[in-house]
Write a protein that holds these residues in place. Structure first.
Motif, mmCIF file in Angstrom:
data_model
loop_
_atom_site.group_PDB
_atom_site.id
_atom_site.type_symbol
_atom_site.label_atom_id
_atom_site.label_comp_id
_atom_site.label_asym_id
_atom_site.label_seq_id
_atom_site.Cartn_x
_atom_site.Cartn_y
_atom_site.Cartn_z
ATOM 1 N N VAL A 85 0.865 -1.181 0.000
ATOM 2 C CA VAL A 85 0.000 0.000 0.000
ATOM 3 C C VAL A 85 0.902 1.231 0.000
ATOM 4 N N VAL A 86 0.578 2.202 -0.839
ATOM 5 C CA VAL A 86 1.319 3.472 -0.820
ATOM 6 C C VAL A 86 0.361 4.551 -0.326
ATOM 7 N N ALA A 87 0.719 5.171 0.789
ATOM 8 C CA ALA A 87 -0.129 6.218 1.378
ATOM 9 C C ALA A 87 0.413 7.571 0.949
ATOM 10 N N ILE A 88 -0.371 8.306 0.176
ATOM 11 C CA ILE A 88 0.104 9.608 -0.334
ATOM 12 C C ILE A 88 -0.790 10.712 0.235
ATOM 13 N N ALA A 124 -2.907 -1.129 6.186
ATOM 14 C CA ALA A 124 -1.778 -2.023 5.878
ATOM 15 C C ALA A 124 -1.405 -2.874 7.088
ATOM 16 N N ALA A 125 -1.501 -2.293 8.271
ATOM 17 C CA ALA A 125 -1.126 -3.023 9.490
ATOM 18 C C ALA A 125 -2.044 -4.204 9.754
ATOM 19 N N THR A 126 -3.283 -4.107 9.282
ATOM 20 C CA THR A 126 -4.281 -5.114 9.647
ATOM 21 C C THR A 126 -4.714 -5.990 8.466
ATOM 22 N N TYR A 127 -4.471 -5.537 7.251
ATOM 23 C CA TYR A 127 -4.909 -6.297 6.072
ATOM 24 C C TYR A 127 -4.155 -7.624 6.038
ATOM 25 N N PHE A 175 3.854 -1.218 3.620
ATOM 26 C CA PHE A 175 3.330 0.044 3.101
ATOM 27 C C PHE A 175 4.426 1.101 3.052
ATOM 28 N N ILE A 176 4.190 2.048 2.160
ATOM 29 C CA ILE A 176 5.151 3.136 1.985
ATOM 30 C C ILE A 176 4.442 4.444 2.277
ATOM 31 N N PRO A 221 6.655 1.692 8.317
ATOM 32 C CA PRO A 221 6.621 1.671 6.843
ATOM 33 C C PRO A 221 7.896 1.034 6.279
ATOM 34 N N SER A 222 7.852 0.720 4.992
ATOM 35 C CA SER A 222 9.054 0.191 4.329
ATOM 36 C C SER A 222 9.940 1.324 3.833
#
Ligand SMILES: NC(=O)c1ccc[n+]([C@@H]2O[C@H](COP(=O)([O-])OP(=O)(O)OC[C@H]3O[C@@H](n4cnc5c(N)ncnc54)[C@H](O)[C@@H]3O)[C@@H](O)[C@H]2O)c1
Ligand SMILES: O=C(O)C(=O)C[C@@H](O)[C@H](O)[C@H](O)COP(=O)(O)O
Ligand SMILES: [Zn+2]
Length: 358
Positions: free
Chosen positions: A99-102, A115-118, A124-125, A159-160
């Motif tokens: 997942v990329v959070a923008i 992303a933490a729970t999926y 995620f980034i 995050p990554s």
């Protein structure tokens, strides 16, 4: 290549990359920071999408799915969380997807929690697009609000990578510069006296926050956060210091209704309150007048808005995550640059709130 800072989390190390124009290289950066990923979905703030979606997509040979999230604090909700998870399931994301959070802290927090729970956690980034998000994108706190209080549901999930393109900050409205800059001042006050002094001496107006110097300024502020979260990622001890100004700040946000005052504006009021409380409880002397005048010059409010009640604020603060058995705890300063966590009696808080309400 820009500037980088490496952050060590319990599970992995990740880089904060500060690079002008990096939004045009997202596909390449994704491959570098999340090797072997199967699929990606970009979760993006609606206002940011209107301005920059095409820039972010320009580097992909095949455009990934983009999910737009309504701008504003109200999106840190169960509803948005549920909608996002459903969309990821429908898109067929597996455990190697990214997942990329923008966006700012709102999208970073809710998409990070998704992303933490999926499937119990996928990579995620964070692509922060606000000044404030120099704080929210680092350290792995993700989550959503509850009607009873801020960030009461969440998870630690690092995050990554954190990919910052300072050019994007040029489109921020003044109120958002102000919101984010409060967390910069916070980092100076709790952990880096020289940085705090530098800010007071050099940033005289929010217009001084221009793109050419923001990269360096934000990295210095992120360094404070990194120093703390690397030692205590899950807030068993000193990470609580990053919560300076937040016990009251979060209570104000929830009491006024999410989004009525920005996070940073509420924290600014909370910081002045916490400095006053520090003098009372720790019998120390702090530059309260200087900080208060500085904040006011930059357009922050430093007292409580009409309509807020002491009882309402205290009830909220008892629900704060730092509270223990219903006893309120505050981050206080023994001097600028030195913070600690202290339990404070309700009567002391009540009488000081009375002064702030006037
Ligand atoms: N996880 C953490 O450690 C952490 C730390 C600090 C704050 N937070 C949370 O972060 C949230 C606040 O984040 P925020 O201040 O970034 O708010 P935000 O995400 O709501 O963004 C602020 C506003 O700016 C707009 N915007 C974003 N980027 C833009 C750009 N480049 N140009 C123009 N407009 C832009 C957004 O659409 C929004 O209207 C709060 O919910 C707070 O609790 C979390
Ligand atoms: O990273 C932290 O730890 C912080 O306290 C940073 C804060 O600026 C941020 O607002 C955070 O979301 C607050 O955390 P919470 O645990 O009080 O919800
Ligand atoms: Zn904050």
């Amino acid at each position: 290549m820009g500037q980088t800072l490496t952050i060590k989390s319990a599970t992995h190390s990740y880089q904060v990359v500060m690079e002008k124009g990096s939004r045009f290289r997202l596909a390449e950066q994704l491959k570098q920071h999340t090797p072997g990923y199967t699929k990606t979905v970009l979760i993006i703030d609606k206002n940011v999408a209107d301005l920059y979606k095409e820039d972010f997509l320009s580097s992909f040979a095949e455009a990934p799915q983009v999910i737009e999230v309504a701008s504003g604090e109200r999106s840190k909700s169960f509803e948005t969380y549920h909608q996002l998870v459903t969309k990821l399931l429908e898109a067929g994301l597996d455990r190697k997807a990214v997942v990329v959070a923008i966006g700012g802290g709102v999208v970073g927090d809710v998409a990070g929690f998704v992303a933490a729970t999926y499937m119990r956690g996928i990579r995620f980034i964070q692509v922060p697009t606000t000044i404030l998000a120099h704080d929210s994108s680092v350290g792995g706190k993700t989550g959503i609000n509850h009607p009873l209080g801020k960030n009461l549901i969440g998870a630690f999930h690092a995050p990554s990578a954190v990919l910052y393109d300072p050019e994007i900050l040029e489109s921020l409205p003044e109120a958002e510069l102000r919101s984010g800059f409060a967390e910069v001042i916070k980092h100076g006050l709790i952990h880096d006296r020289a940085f705090y002094t530098w800010l007071v001496d050099h940033i005289h107006s929010l217009t001084d926050l221009h793109v050419d110097m923001l990269g360096d300024l934000l990295l210095r502020s992120i360094k404070v956060k990194a120093d703390v979260v690397e030692v205590d990622e899950k807030e068993q001890g000193i990470r609580a210091h990053l919560n300076f100004g937040h016990t009251l700040g979060h209570a104000i946000e929830a009491e006024l209704g999410y989004g009525q005052l920005t996070h940073g504006e509420a924290v600014a009021i909370g910081m002045i309150f916490a400095m006053k409380l520090s003098e009372k409880v720790l019998h120390t002397t702090l530059p309260i007048d200087e900080t208060s005048t500085y904040l006011q010059r930059l357009g922050y409010e430093t007292s409580l808005r009409k309509g807020l009640t002491i009882a309402g604020l205290i009830d909220r603060m008892k629900l704060d995550k730092k509270a223990s058995s219903g006893n309120m705890q505050f981050v206080l300063l023994s001097e600028v640059g030195i913070a600690g966590l202290y339990q404070v009696q309700e009567e002391v808080i009540e009488s000081l709130l009375q002064e702030l309400i006037g």
